[in-house]
Design an enzyme around this catalytic site. Sequence first.
Site, PDB file in Angstrom:
ATOM      1  N   TYR A  28       0.714  -1.215   0.103  1.00 45.21           N
ATOM      2  CA  TYR A  28      -0.130   0.078  -0.075  1.00 45.21           C
ATOM      3  C   TYR A  28       0.827   1.288  -0.026  1.00 45.21           C
ATOM      4  CZ  TYR A  28      -3.211  -3.534   1.832  1.00 45.21           C
ATOM      5  OH  TYR A  28      -4.020  -4.842   2.092  1.00 45.21           O
ATOM      6  N   TRP A  32      -3.754   6.280   2.548  1.00 42.90           N
ATOM      7  CA  TRP A  32      -5.255   5.576   2.524  1.00 42.90           C
ATOM      8  C   TRP A  32      -5.924   6.423   3.601  1.00 42.90           C
ATOM      9  CZ3 TRP A  32      -2.408   2.599  -0.575  1.00 42.90           C
ATOM     10  CH2 TRP A  32      -3.067   1.697  -1.458  1.00 42.90           C
ATOM     11  N   TRP A  34      -8.839   5.899   5.828  1.00 42.22           N
ATOM     12  CA  TRP A  34      -9.038   5.712   7.430  1.00 42.22           C
ATOM     13  C   TRP A  34      -7.587   5.122   8.021  1.00 42.22           C
ATOM     14  CZ3 TRP A  34     -11.941   0.951   9.689  1.00 42.22           C
ATOM     15  CH2 TRP A  34     -11.701  -0.320   8.919  1.00 42.22           C
ATOM     16  N   TYR A  80       1.533  -1.064  -6.944  1.00 38.45           N
ATOM     17  CA  TYR A  80       0.197  -1.088  -6.608  1.00 38.45           C
ATOM     18  C   TYR A  80      -1.019  -1.207  -7.728  1.00 38.45           C
ATOM     19  CZ  TYR A  80      -4.280  -0.534  -4.182  1.00 38.45           C
ATOM     20  OH  TYR A  80      -5.813  -0.649  -3.847  1.00 38.45           O
ATOM     21  N   GLN A 105     -13.886   5.769   2.155  1.00 37.07           N
ATOM     22  CA  GLN A 105     -13.563   5.019   3.333  1.00 37.07           C
ATOM     23  C   GLN A 105     -14.158   5.318   4.742  1.00 37.07           C
ATOM     24  OE1 GLN A 105      -9.197   4.056   3.392  1.00 37.07           O
ATOM     25  NE2 GLN A 105      -9.786   2.062   2.971  1.00 37.07           N
ATOM     26  N   GLY A 165     -13.761  -0.700   4.270  1.00 35.90           N
ATOM     27  CA  GLY A 165     -12.580  -0.940   4.981  1.00 35.90           C
ATOM     28  C   GLY A 165     -12.450  -2.627   4.844  1.00 35.90           C
ATOM     29  N   ASP A 167     -12.752  -5.189   3.229  1.00 32.20           N
ATOM     30  CA  ASP A 167     -12.677  -5.359   1.915  1.00 32.20           C
ATOM     31  C   ASP A 167     -13.360  -6.747   1.281  1.00 32.20           C
ATOM     32  OD1 ASP A 167     -11.338  -3.179   1.943  1.00 32.20           O
ATOM     33  OD2 ASP A 167      -9.562  -3.877   1.011  1.00 32.20           O
ATOM     34  N   ARG A 199      -5.119 -13.404   0.227  1.00 29.11           N
ATOM     35  CA  ARG A 199      -5.570 -12.291  -0.363  1.00 29.11           C
ATOM     36  C   ARG A 199      -6.723 -12.569  -1.092  1.00 29.11           C
ATOM     37  NH1 ARG A 199      -4.304  -7.181   0.580  1.00 29.11           N
ATOM     38  NH2 ARG A 199      -4.872  -6.620  -1.270  1.00 29.11           N
ATOM     39  N   GLU A 401      -0.495  -7.098   9.238  1.00 27.05           N
ATOM     40  CA  GLU A 401      -1.660  -6.349   9.195  1.00 27.05           C
ATOM     41  C   GLU A 401      -2.681  -7.128   9.803  1.00 27.05           C
ATOM     42  OE1 GLU A 401      -1.967  -6.955   4.817  1.00 27.05           O
ATOM     43  OE2 GLU A 401      -3.705  -5.385   4.819  1.00 27.05           O
TER      44      GLU A 401
HETATM   45  C1  DGY Z   1      -6.281  -2.934  -1.318  1.00 26.61           C
HETATM   46  O1  DGY Z   1      -6.055  -2.738  -2.443  1.00 26.61           O
HETATM   47  O2  DGY Z   1      -6.689  -4.113  -0.757  1.00 26.61           O
HETATM   48  C2  DGY Z   1      -7.031  -1.771  -0.529  1.00 26.61           C
HETATM   49  O3  DGY Z   1      -7.386  -2.123   0.847  1.00 26.61           O
HETATM   50  C3  DGY Z   1      -8.145  -1.102  -1.277  1.00 26.61           C
HETATM   51  O4  DGY Z   1      -8.130  -0.020  -0.921  1.00 26.61           O
END
Ligand code: DGY
Length: 436
Positions: A28, A32, A34, A80, A105, A165, A167, A199, A401
């Site tokens: 990331y 971002w 939040w 990204y 978000q 958020g 996701d 993921r 994370e």
């Molecule tokens: C991601 O790319 O997984 C982010 O959380 C999206 O904003």
Amino acid sequence: MNQLKKNAQAVLRGNWQNGFTIPCQGLYPFQWNWDSGFIALGWAHIDPEHAKQEIRSLLKGQWSNGFLPHIVFHNPSDSYYPGPEVHGAELSPYSPEIPTSGITQPPVLGFILEYIYMRLDTDPTFLDFVASVYDAVYANHEYFYTQRDPQQEGLVYICHNWEAGTDNTPVWDFIWDTFTVPQYDLPRKDTSLIDASHRPTNAEYCYYIHLIELFKTWNYEDARIAAESPFLVQDPLFNSMLIASNNSLIRLGKLLGRSAQVSQLQAWNTKAKQRFNEKLYDSELGGYVYYDLRGERKLSHLSSSSFTPLFAEIPSAAQAAAMIAHLDGGRFSGAQHERLLCASFDPTSSLFNSQKYWRGPIWINLNWLIYEGLLNYGAKDTAAQIRTDSIALIEKYGFYEYFECDRIKNETLDTGYGGNNFSWSAALILDLLKSQ
Ligand code: DGY
């Protein structure tokens, strides 16, 4: 503890980019929304000037209609996907010069401002800073209540899973079932940066990208999205964040003499809290759930989001007790407390997956919100448990994370999940270490 604090500080310093903090190297690489709120709270414990800069940088991405995007692309990066060219936010007449995404978000800024003010022992210079950003944060709330509440009922919708958020919560499976999407070419980077099995799948990403493609065909016009988006959901976490931020803006606004804004915020909140309880509380499950506004149905599943209304002081004492029971010998902890708190999805559900992004693992930001929410209701022991579990996970694995919730699995594991040196995990541990 001192070492843990130093390590947390090092994570934030390592992710600082001259004015804002990336959530995680590689995975990331931009600012971002939040994340930045929670990160600013962490900075308040190290260097309040950085906290202010973090917030100012985020607000540089604000649109002229008050909308605050989920990513501000201050810097170039090729690590990204999807980047600014996929989001195409410039199609909206309201978007700023700086490239941003066109989705938002959870609105945490209002309460983050108040938390920082409290953590700085009500420092008057921080109140001056609050005064300088108050209108911008208020404009964001006004945007939500005027553009994202088509039935004028006090609850705002989200139109994309990334706006939640959370996701990849299994709740979205029920939305994806209602429409089909093309196979997109997905030059994903995330799956080569970390364990791809943690993921979302490519099939899920096709939905994420498809929604953005639809919004672009409508130039991100809210009325079109409200009328046509196949994803239109009233999310308990998102609305709790907005209500908690209203609460904070009301208290801060009183200190700043903003009486007209305070009255409007109070009116939004009275309506919002009542409707929230009528519409989103599931008395059979004993917790708050999502409402699919497009399909006009409740999505009756518990997740860590179900407990966040505690943070916004929405539940009655009886509702709070039902939720606390889930965390204290109930389905989230297990009868023998065989699970650390707090799984991101109901561990007794067949859709639960303890390793996969938002489908079960523990997240530190949700733990922080639930911890603070439990304290609002005097549930000190359960709050202490969630704090202890959060600190123990970070001490054992580092600032990952997300984390495994199963106690037995944790005995043999040697890693957290997702990205490492993750900023909000560091920021919120600093805050949890402070608040005993
Ligand atoms: C991601 O790319 O997984 C982010 O959380 C999206 O904003």
